[in-house]
Design a protein around this motif. Structure first.
Motif, mmCIF file in Angstrom:
data_model
loop_
_atom_site.group_PDB
_atom_site.id
_atom_site.type_symbol
_atom_site.label_atom_id
_atom_site.label_comp_id
_atom_site.label_asym_id
_atom_site.label_seq_id
_atom_site.Cartn_x
_atom_site.Cartn_y
_atom_site.Cartn_z
ATOM 1 N N GLY A 73 0.774 -1.254 0.000
ATOM 2 C CA GLY A 73 0.000 0.000 0.000
ATOM 3 C C GLY A 73 0.795 1.289 0.000
ATOM 4 O O GLY A 73 1.562 1.562 -0.919
ATOM 5 N N ASN A 74 0.634 2.044 1.060
ATOM 6 C CA ASN A 74 1.248 3.366 1.140
ATOM 7 C C ASN A 74 2.560 3.282 1.931
ATOM 8 O O ASN A 74 2.766 3.997 2.906
ATOM 9 C CB ASN A 74 0.264 4.309 1.832
ATOM 10 C CG ASN A 74 0.323 5.686 1.237
ATOM 11 O OD1 ASN A 74 1.083 5.934 0.299
ATOM 12 N ND2 ASN A 74 -0.439 6.596 1.798
ATOM 13 N N VAL A 75 3.447 2.409 1.467
ATOM 14 C CA VAL A 75 4.595 2.020 2.291
ATOM 15 C C VAL A 75 5.557 3.176 2.606
ATOM 16 O O VAL A 75 6.115 3.244 3.693
ATOM 17 C CB VAL A 75 5.315 0.814 1.635
ATOM 18 C CG1 VAL A 75 5.936 1.196 0.298
ATOM 19 C CG2 VAL A 75 6.357 0.227 2.543
ATOM 20 N N VAL A 76 5.714 4.097 1.663
ATOM 21 C CA VAL A 76 6.674 5.188 1.894
ATOM 22 C C VAL A 76 6.175 6.078 3.038
ATOM 23 O O VAL A 76 6.920 6.413 3.957
ATOM 24 C CB VAL A 76 6.913 6.005 0.602
ATOM 25 C CG1 VAL A 76 7.871 7.146 0.871
ATOM 26 C CG2 VAL A 76 7.469 5.106 -0.502
ATOM 27 N N ARG A 77 4.901 6.406 2.995
ATOM 28 C CA ARG A 77 4.297 7.213 4.073
ATOM 29 C C ARG A 77 4.409 6.465 5.405
ATOM 30 O O ARG A 77 4.744 7.039 6.434
ATOM 31 C CB ARG A 77 2.828 7.489 3.719
ATOM 32 C CG ARG A 77 2.018 8.102 4.813
ATOM 33 C CD ARG A 77 2.317 9.560 5.035
ATOM 34 N NE ARG A 77 2.038 10.350 3.852
ATOM 35 C CZ ARG A 77 2.424 11.618 3.707
ATOM 36 N NH1 ARG A 77 3.094 12.229 4.663
ATOM 37 N NH2 ARG A 77 2.159 12.275 2.601
ATOM 38 N N ASP A 78 4.129 5.162 5.364
ATOM 39 C CA ASP A 78 4.210 4.361 6.595
ATOM 40 C C ASP A 78 5.620 4.408 7.189
ATOM 41 O O ASP A 78 5.788 4.388 8.406
ATOM 42 C CB ASP A 78 3.819 2.895 6.325
ATOM 43 C CG ASP A 78 2.355 2.752 5.960
ATOM 44 O OD1 ASP A 78 1.601 3.720 6.154
ATOM 45 O OD2 ASP A 78 1.981 1.671 5.472
ATOM 46 N N CYS A 79 6.624 4.443 6.305
ATOM 47 C CA CYS A 79 8.008 4.522 6.796
ATOM 48 C C CYS A 79 8.247 5.834 7.535
ATOM 49 O O CYS A 79 9.016 5.910 8.481
ATOM 50 C CB CYS A 79 9.000 4.448 5.631
ATOM 51 S SG CYS A 79 9.185 2.799 4.978
ATOM 52 N N LEU A 80 7.594 6.882 7.083
ATOM 53 C CA LEU A 80 7.821 8.184 7.708
ATOM 54 C C LEU A 80 7.018 8.367 8.990
ATOM 55 O O LEU A 80 7.494 8.997 9.934
ATOM 56 C CB LEU A 80 7.468 9.319 6.737
ATOM 57 C CG LEU A 80 8.359 9.465 5.510
ATOM 58 C CD1 LEU A 80 8.268 10.858 4.950
ATOM 59 C CD2 LEU A 80 9.798 9.123 5.794
ATOM 60 N N ASP A 81 5.811 7.790 9.031
ATOM 61 C CA ASP A 81 5.021 8.033 10.255
ATOM 62 C C ASP A 81 5.211 6.947 11.309
ATOM 63 O O ASP A 81 4.565 6.974 12.357
ATOM 64 C CB ASP A 81 3.539 8.288 9.931
ATOM 65 C CG ASP A 81 2.822 7.042 9.442
ATOM 66 O OD1 ASP A 81 3.346 5.935 9.622
ATOM 67 O OD2 ASP A 81 1.725 7.191 8.870
ATOM 68 N N GLY A 82 6.085 5.983 11.027
ATOM 69 C CA GLY A 82 6.428 4.999 12.055
ATOM 70 C C GLY A 82 5.524 3.786 12.099
ATOM 71 O O GLY A 82 5.649 2.956 12.987
#
Ligand code: GLU
Length: 273
Positions: A250-259
């Protein structure tokens, strides 16, 4: 604190480097997965619109070249690999330029070799080019220059190259988008008890031992888990956080940033912790 939660001290990166491997960028036939690249462009352009500076290290030049040439098998001779990479790099750039162009983001291609990064003058030149591209709101798109980096001067994969680029641009975070959702203590495909390391603050010889060498998934790329862990070790020493995760989620890049990412996070110990 849940194991996967990234502490506040590691949040809000302003510059991130994302490396995406050949396996993740291609479909089951080995062709470039244009739909996936479009979703990556969506995720990256979202971050850039918020002021995050992004560098994208992308493999799959050879894979794209094989597709253009209609070669079903990856050749073993270096001249053919160079030719495939050269043709494929143009095709790869076309796809990225079209996708990011649709989102009003120019892409700037930077092809690097070990030589460039080990020599002061070319290192400084490359760093200036990265800085200027990012200041212009463009996305630097990096790959190894496979036409000139052969045999002993070849990095062999883009994992080490990505780590050196992260160091060069003073990135806060390095994200490896790959075909496995992190580092396990055994092969999760064959061992039901395999345990994933969710959060690590150091890399030792034992850990490197459990990281398999060679390709993590199909036979398309030449990277592996070990080179990613070695890259993470180098970056821990520089205070840069590294995430290894499944690039197709899914939205893996965003997930990496929000923890909230499901993967392995290498988080440097801050002074006083
Ligand atoms: N620079 C290479 C590429 O973009 C790395 C991957 C490989 O060796 O297959 O294709």
């Amino acid at each position: 604190m849940p194991e996967n939660t990234i502490p506040d001290t590691c949040r809000c990166p302003r510059t991130i480097v994302i490396k995406v491997g050949s396996n993740t960028l291609t479909d089951e036939r080995g062709a470039l997965n244009r739909r996936y690249i479009a979703s990556l462009a969506d995720q990256i352009s979202d971050l850039m619109s918020e002021g995050v500076r992004v560098v994208l290290v992308t493999s799959a030049a050879i894979a794209a070249g094989l597709e253009v040439l209609g070669w079903r098998e990856r050749p073993t001779d270096i001249d053919s690999l160079q030719a495939a990479a050269s043709i494929g790099q143009a095709a790869l750039l076309d796809v990225y330029a079209a996708e990011f162009g649709r989102r009003d983001i120019p892409v700037g291609q930077i092809l690097l070799t070990r030589y460039d990064l080990e020599h002061e003058k070319s290192y400084a030149n490359a760093r200036n080019a990265f800085e200027r591209l990012m200041a212009l709101g463009a996305l630097p798109l990096v790959n190894e220059n496979d036409a000139t980096a052969v045999d002993e001067i070849r990095y062999g994969d883009n994992d080490a190259l990505a780590a050196l680029v992260a160091k060069m641009v003073s990135a806060e975070r390095m994200i490896f988008l790959t075909d496995v959702d992190g580092l396990y203590d055994a092969n999760p495909a064959v061992c039901a008890e395999a345990h994933r390391f969710d959060r690590l603050d150091h890399v030792d010889a034992e850990l490197l031992e459990v990281a398999p060498e060679g390709s993590t998934g199909s036979a398309i790329g030449s990277g592996g888990m070990r080179t990613k862990v070695q890259a993470a070790a180098l970056l821990l020493d520089c205070g840069v956080e590294t995430v290894i995760c499944d690039g197709r989620r899914g939205n893996v890049v965003r997930d990496c940033l929000d923890g909230s990412v499901s993967g392995t996070v290498f988080c440097p110990v801050k002074e006083g912790e």
